[in-house]
Design a protein around this motif. Structure first.
Motif, PDB file in Angstrom:
ATOM      1  N   GLU A   1       0.843  -1.208   0.000  1.00  0.00           N
ATOM      2  CA  GLU A   1       0.000   0.000   0.000  1.00  0.00           C
ATOM      3  C   GLU A   1       0.874   1.253   0.000  1.00  0.00           C
ATOM      4  O   GLU A   1       0.571   2.217  -0.694  1.00  0.00           O
TER       5      GLU A   1
ATOM      6  N   ALA B   1      -4.300   8.651   6.286  1.00  0.00           N
ATOM      7  CA  ALA B   1      -5.724   8.510   5.985  1.00  0.00           C
ATOM      8  C   ALA B   1      -5.938   7.479   4.874  1.00  0.00           C
ATOM      9  O   ALA B   1      -6.846   6.644   4.963  1.00  0.00           O
ATOM     10  N   ARG B   2      -5.098   7.525   3.847  1.00  0.00           N
ATOM     11  CA  ARG B   2      -5.230   6.570   2.744  1.00  0.00           C
ATOM     12  C   ARG B   2      -4.969   5.142   3.229  1.00  0.00           C
ATOM     13  O   ARG B   2      -5.704   4.214   2.891  1.00  0.00           O
TER      14      ARG B   2
ATOM     15  N   ARG C   1      -5.247   4.043   6.331  1.00  0.00           N
ATOM     16  CA  ARG C   1      -6.336   3.672   7.242  1.00  0.00           C
ATOM     17  C   ARG C   1      -7.564   3.242   6.449  1.00  0.00           C
ATOM     18  O   ARG C   1      -8.217   2.246   6.768  1.00  0.00           O
ATOM     19  N   LYS C   2      -7.865   3.987   5.384  1.00  0.00           N
ATOM     20  CA  LYS C   2      -9.014   3.658   4.539  1.00  0.00           C
ATOM     21  C   LYS C   2      -8.797   2.305   3.861  1.00  0.00           C
ATOM     22  O   LYS C   2      -9.714   1.475   3.808  1.00  0.00           O
ATOM     23  N   ALA C   3      -7.598   2.064   3.382  1.00  0.00           N
ATOM     24  CA  ALA C   3      -7.307   0.790   2.721  1.00  0.00           C
ATOM     25  C   ALA C   3      -7.429  -0.363   3.698  1.00  0.00           C
ATOM     26  O   ALA C   3      -7.950  -1.424   3.355  1.00  0.00           O
TER      27      ALA C   3
ATOM     28  N   THR D   1      -9.344  -0.445   6.387  1.00  0.00           N
ATOM     29  CA  THR D   1     -10.773  -0.591   6.684  1.00  0.00           C
ATOM     30  C   THR D   1     -11.488  -1.337   5.561  1.00  0.00           C
ATOM     31  O   THR D   1     -12.275  -2.249   5.800  1.00  0.00           O
ATOM     32  N   VAL D   2     -11.201  -0.975   4.311  1.00  0.00           N
ATOM     33  CA  VAL D   2     -11.816  -1.629   3.161  1.00  0.00           C
ATOM     34  C   VAL D   2     -11.404  -3.100   3.127  1.00  0.00           C
ATOM     35  O   VAL D   2     -12.213  -3.984   2.888  1.00  0.00           O
TER      36      VAL D   2
END
Length: 187
Positions: A131, A176-177, A179-181, A183-184
């Motif tokens: 990532e 943030a990116r 964390r979002k990845a 979570t997804v």
């Protein structure tokens, strides 16, 4: 009167016109007290050294505008030292890495000897590194330096010719990116 015996007010007037010898005398006269005070306030030895240096640099730059109420310059130096140390404490708090969430630290502690858990942890680490690789090159380099290697924001900013604000923004955007990845991926 010998230069070493000049009052702080006289030395301050001489510093204001660029007299480096006067600055040296002021430093010799008050550096120990300012350093002891900085030790009580600053978060690290490196910060103490920086705060003391910045205190005297500030006095050098502002000498023409400083008014001392007493015969001593020490109260002004200590107040300046306190403000600079408070700034160092805030900076250290902003630059401190986020703590690993408790559930993850428990997972890491539980890895002792169980191969499937260790393999899963390696896979998770590989996934996070992938990532990070997907970030744009500057964000990736900032992320690797700040988040992986723990290099302070100011040092990264100097190294990459960015402002500290830009480094912070890039770290925040990368976190943030990621964390979002995460979570997804978990859903």
């Amino acid at each position: 009167m010998d230069a070493e015996e000049d009052t702080d007010a006289e030395l301050l007037r001489r510093v204001a016109v660029g007299d480096q010898k006067a600055l040296s005398i002021v430093f010799d006269r008050h550096a120990k007290a300012v350093t002891r005070y900085a030790w009580a306030l600053a978060p690290s030895r490196m910060d103490v050294e920086e705060v003391v240096q910045d205190t005297f640099v500030t006095m050098w730059r502002k000498a023409a505008t400083i008014t001392i109420a007493e015969a001593s310059l020490l109260p002004w130096l200590l107040v300046t030292c306190r403000f600079l140390a408070q700034n160092a404490v805030r900076k250290a708090a902003r630059n401190r890495a986020d703590a690993l969430p408790e559930e993850h630290s428990r997972d890491l502690l539980a890895l002792g000897g169980r191969r499937d858990d260790a393999d899963r942890a390696r896979e998770d680490l590989r996934w996070v590194l992938e990532e990070i690789e997907r970030l744009d090159p500057i964000d990736r380099q900032v992320c690797e330096l700040c988040l992986v290697e723990g290099v302070p924001y100011a040092q990264v900013a100097r190294r990459m010719n960015l402002t500290v604000g830009a480094v912070k923004q890039r770290v925040s955007r990368s976190r943030a990116r990621l964390r979002k990845a995460v979570t997804v991926d978990e859903n």
